[in-house]
Design a protein around this motif. Structure first.
Motif, PDB file in Angstrom:
ATOM      1  N   ASP A  27       0.844  -1.202   0.000  1.00  0.00           N
ATOM      2  CA  ASP A  27       0.000   0.000   0.000  1.00  0.00           C
ATOM      3  C   ASP A  27       0.879   1.252   0.000  1.00  0.00           C
ATOM      4  N   ALA A 115      -1.073  -8.322  11.390  1.00  0.00           N
ATOM      5  CA  ALA A 115      -0.810  -9.212  10.252  1.00  0.00           C
ATOM      6  C   ALA A 115       0.253 -10.244  10.616  1.00  0.00           C
ATOM      7  N   LYS A 133     -18.355  -7.464   5.861  1.00  0.00           N
ATOM      8  CA  LYS A 133     -16.905  -7.646   5.929  1.00  0.00           C
ATOM      9  C   LYS A 133     -16.507  -9.065   5.526  1.00  0.00           C
TER      10      LYS A 133
END
Ligand SMILES: NC(=O)c1ccc[n+]([C@@H]2O[C@H](COP(=O)([O-])OP(=O)(O)OC[C@H]3O[C@@H](n4cnc5c(N)ncnc54)[C@H](O)[C@@H]3O)[C@@H](O)[C@H]2O)c1
Length: 341
Positions: A27, A115, A133
């Motif tokens: 990102d 993560a 979601k």
């Protein structure tokens, strides 16, 4: 499930970037923080796709752009996706890898605490759709997960809290001594001590991987990983995923679910208090009105883990031990939201 804790991530990645049949997905935040390393890894090639950060971009239209880029770059069936980022990038890159040309290999390089300890382990990939979601997704296990805790140096305090929610969860569901270790080292975790972070990441991954290994496709045993998540998900959804980060909602969820366990007589007051004291200062609490609680309970009734319309709760029944319950009364759920004396 293959994972490695490494301390020279850029050197390790060279192995994967020698040819041209790969795409690095990351990102914009991570690219600007690690531009020098990434540019030197790519060595002048344009095998990189930048996602706009934020959960609102974890959607089909962004996935479509990734497919276009993969096709444009001629990435073949034996090609590779390198996913460098937090859980959002990992879920998207993993889903693109699961579906492009009926599935290509990918490698997870998690950069956030959440993560590293959770989303890069376990093979779940997916995107949000229609306000739901992770409603579209696939199980697709990465070739390997490469974890370098030095990424955590640039992480914000809130993102540390969010990852810590899942870390504490592992202690409560599986390893009481690990829970104690985290309690004793909270300040050092926020101080980003490499020694402490290395240990907590390694132990968390070990616990998650051992549970996933026994139930790869989430049919039974993996459900214990949902401690704190029944109420956590309810709250996230109630606030439209805007007020709390995922792990923050899990922290509040664990507080309330531990209170349910105490009120049901599953754990004693001392243990409940220990959980509460560890968790209360990590996240800004919110006082729900009765009407708001009814809405959250309605949301929880739609959870896919439920059985016969009864809400599923994973509750602590001892130190480092949890079980699944379907018999929590709505009045008890509401009472448990008042967890401070
Ligand atoms: N697949 C799974 O099993 C699983 C499990 C849990 C959560 N998730 C998903 O993970 C996502 C949440 O993950 P997250 O908390 O990592 O959020 P995220 O990926 O949105 O990252 C949070 C923020 O931290 C930034 N960031 C990441 N690494 C950084 C670093 N090293 N330094 C500075 N900034 C950094 C990102 O750019 C982003 O702005 C959600 O989409 C959730 O659904 C998936």
């Amino acid at each position: 499930m293959k994972y490695r804790i490494v301390d020279d991530i850029w050197g390790q990645l060279k192995f994967y970037t020698e040819g041209d049949n790969y795409l690095l997905i990351t990102d914009e935040n991570i690219y600007s923080l690690y531009k020098e390393n990434i540019d030197s890894l790519l060595n002048g090639k344009d095998n990189i796709y930048l996602i706009k950060p934020g959960e609102k971009n974890k959607n089909l239209s962004e996935i479509g752009k990734i497919y276009d880029y993969l096709i444009g770059k001629n990435i073949e069936r034996d090609g590779l996706i390198l996913s460098l980022g937090g859980g959002m990038v990992g879920d998207m890159a993993g889903f693109a890898a699961a579906t492009y040309k009926r599935g290509i290999n990918y490698v997870q390089i998690p950069t956030s605490l959440l993560a590293q300890v959770d989303s890069s382990i376990g093979g779940k990939t997916g995107i949000d759709h229609g306000g739901y979601k992770n409603i579209i997704g696939a199980f697709h296990f990465p070739l390997e997960t490469l974890i370098d805790i030095r990424f955590l140096k640039t992480l914000s305090e809130r993102d540390i809290s969010s990852g810590l929610g899942e870390v504490i969860k592992y202690g409560i569901i599986e390893d009481y001594s690990f829970f104690k270790y985290v309690q004793e080292n909270i300040k050092k975790i926020y101080g980003k001590s490499e020694e402490i972070l290395s240990f907590i990441v390694e132990r968390s991954v070990e616990i998650k991987a051992s549970i996933v290994k026994k139930d790869k496709f989430d049919l039974n045993l993996r459900q214990k990983l949902n401690f704190g998540h029944t109420i956590g998900h309810g709250m996230e959804s109630f606030f439209n995923y805007e007020r709390y980060y995922h792990g923050e909602a899990v922290i509040l969820g664990m507080l309330i679910e531990a209170n349910i366990a105490y009120k049901k007589g599953l754990i004693d007051y001392n243990y409940y208090e220990e959980i509460r004291n560890t968790l209360t200062n990590l996240v800004e609490p919110y006082e729900f009105s009765d009407e708001e609680l009814n809405t959250i309970i309605q949301i929880m009734k739609n959870d896919k883990k439920n059985r016969d319309g009864k809400i599923a709760f994973i509750l602590p029944v001892g130190k480092g031990e949890v079980e699944i319950f379907f018999d929590v009364e709505e009045t008890l759920i509401k009472e448990a939201f008042i967890y401070l004396d």
